[in-house]
Design a protein around this motif. Structure first.
Motif, mmCIF file in Angstrom:
data_model
loop_
_atom_site.group_PDB
_atom_site.id
_atom_site.type_symbol
_atom_site.label_atom_id
_atom_site.label_comp_id
_atom_site.label_asym_id
_atom_site.label_seq_id
_atom_site.Cartn_x
_atom_site.Cartn_y
_atom_site.Cartn_z
ATOM 1 N N THR A 197 -79.139 -69.425 -28.842
ATOM 2 C CA THR A 197 -78.519 -68.253 -29.361
ATOM 3 C C THR A 197 -77.727 -68.102 -27.783
ATOM 4 N N THR A 255 -75.404 -65.142 -25.479
ATOM 5 C CA THR A 255 -75.501 -63.711 -25.810
ATOM 6 C C THR A 255 -74.948 -62.819 -24.357
ATOM 7 N N THR A 291 -75.724 -55.527 -26.728
ATOM 8 C CA THR A 291 -75.193 -56.414 -27.240
ATOM 9 C C THR A 291 -73.370 -56.140 -27.591
ATOM 10 N N ARG A 302 -75.295 -67.583 -32.401
ATOM 11 C CA ARG A 302 -76.023 -68.623 -32.972
ATOM 12 C C ARG A 302 -75.441 -70.294 -33.228
ATOM 13 N N THR A 335 -76.148 -65.181 -21.449
ATOM 14 C CA THR A 335 -77.510 -64.976 -21.016
ATOM 15 C C THR A 335 -77.592 -66.508 -22.585
ATOM 16 N N LEU A 336 -78.294 -67.391 -21.699
ATOM 17 C CA LEU A 336 -78.852 -68.384 -22.758
ATOM 18 C C LEU A 336 -80.129 -68.304 -23.589
ATOM 19 N N SER A 337 -80.680 -68.516 -24.485
ATOM 20 C CA SER A 337 -81.954 -68.538 -25.026
ATOM 21 C C SER A 337 -82.363 -69.163 -25.902
ATOM 22 N N ASP A 338 -83.553 -68.904 -26.646
ATOM 23 C CA ASP A 338 -84.369 -70.355 -28.020
ATOM 24 C C ASP A 338 -85.201 -69.562 -28.446
ATOM 25 N N GLU A 393 -87.953 -67.629 -24.579
ATOM 26 C CA GLU A 393 -87.692 -68.326 -22.833
ATOM 27 C C GLU A 393 -85.933 -67.461 -22.858
ATOM 28 N N GLU A 394 -85.199 -66.794 -21.644
ATOM 29 C CA GLU A 394 -83.820 -66.446 -22.145
ATOM 30 C C GLU A 394 -83.743 -67.108 -20.634
ATOM 31 N N ARG A 395 -82.354 -67.665 -20.600
ATOM 32 C CA ARG A 395 -81.895 -67.407 -19.102
ATOM 33 C C ARG A 395 -80.594 -66.964 -18.939
ATOM 34 N N GLN A 396 -80.641 -66.460 -17.972
ATOM 35 C CA GLN A 396 -79.177 -65.439 -17.016
ATOM 36 C C GLN A 396 -77.713 -66.941 -17.156
#
Length: 225
Positions: A45, A47, A57, A62, A109-112, A115-118
């Protein structure tokens, strides 16, 4: 001239700056976000958010496509990403018809889902085109700033001299139901006014409205904006 009533009631990898003039010629602006790393296999995902808004948001993508159910209504119908974003790793956001109140810090950001990674933060500055303001095409700014500490639920009310509600803002959101019909769709305020104390109003002057001498009341005290 108007009356203003105020009722008191993970680390980024890249930081970018984008500047655009908010006028009729600026059809869109792109907020860049390029990724070169790992994409989660499970529910990836992307965002785009703006933390001074509620909800935060701006756009959510997705694997199966856009999910805009939780999108802030300020951006409804104005955002898009590449259809192949998760394959091309180009997560850039296109924002159509940029407005002065779109100015702010955007995060990609990218997440599953766990966990989220900016990936990127982008500071967007939408500048008024003075020529367009003078010709009556662009909205004009009625500046007002306060040094008072504002609570999260602070209510700001702009009124004209005929006691018509020009703009009402509370709890981080515009309150159009309280707004006079003559001003609907013509006004905006900054979303982060509680933090900045910037109570300025942006008004589309396309229709003339009779006004007179301004005055302001701040928590029972007379002030001028």
């Amino acid at each position: 001239m108007f009356l203003l009533f105020l009722l008191l009631m993970n680390v980024s990898q890249h930081a970018l700056a984008v500047e655009v003039e908010g006028n009729a010629e600026a059809e869109s602006v792109q907020l860049p976000c390029q990724h070169s790393g790992f994409i989660p296999d499970d529910n990836p995902t992307v965002t785009w958010t703006r933390n001074d808004l509620d909800p935060t948001t701006v756009h959510l993508r997705r694997e199966e496509g856009d999910d805009l159910k939780g999108q802030n209504r300020r951006y409804s119908g104005r955002t898009s990403m590449r259809p192949d974003a998760l394959d091309s790793l180009d997560f850039s956001l296109t924002l159509r018809k940029p407005r002065l109140t779109d100015s702010g810090k955007y995060s990609c950001t990218l997440s599953d889902g766990r966990e989220e990674r900016q990936l990127t933060t982008v500071q967007l500055q939408v500048k008024a085109d003075r020529e367009k303001v003078d010709s009556g095409v662009q909205s004009v700014q009625l500046p007002c700033n306060t040094t008072l500490h504002l609570a999260e639920g602070a209510k700001v009310e702009w009124m004209d001299s005929g006691d018509h509600w020009v703009h009402v803002f509370q709890n981080g959101l515009d309150q159009p139901v309280e707004q006079s019909q003559d001003y609907r769709g013509r006004t905006e305020m900054y979303a982060n006014l509680v933090r900045t104390g910037d109570l300025s109003l942006f008004l589309d002057p396309q229709r003339e409205t009779q006004t007179s001498t301004p005055a302001a009341s701040t928590a029972g005290r007379e002030t001028s904006c």
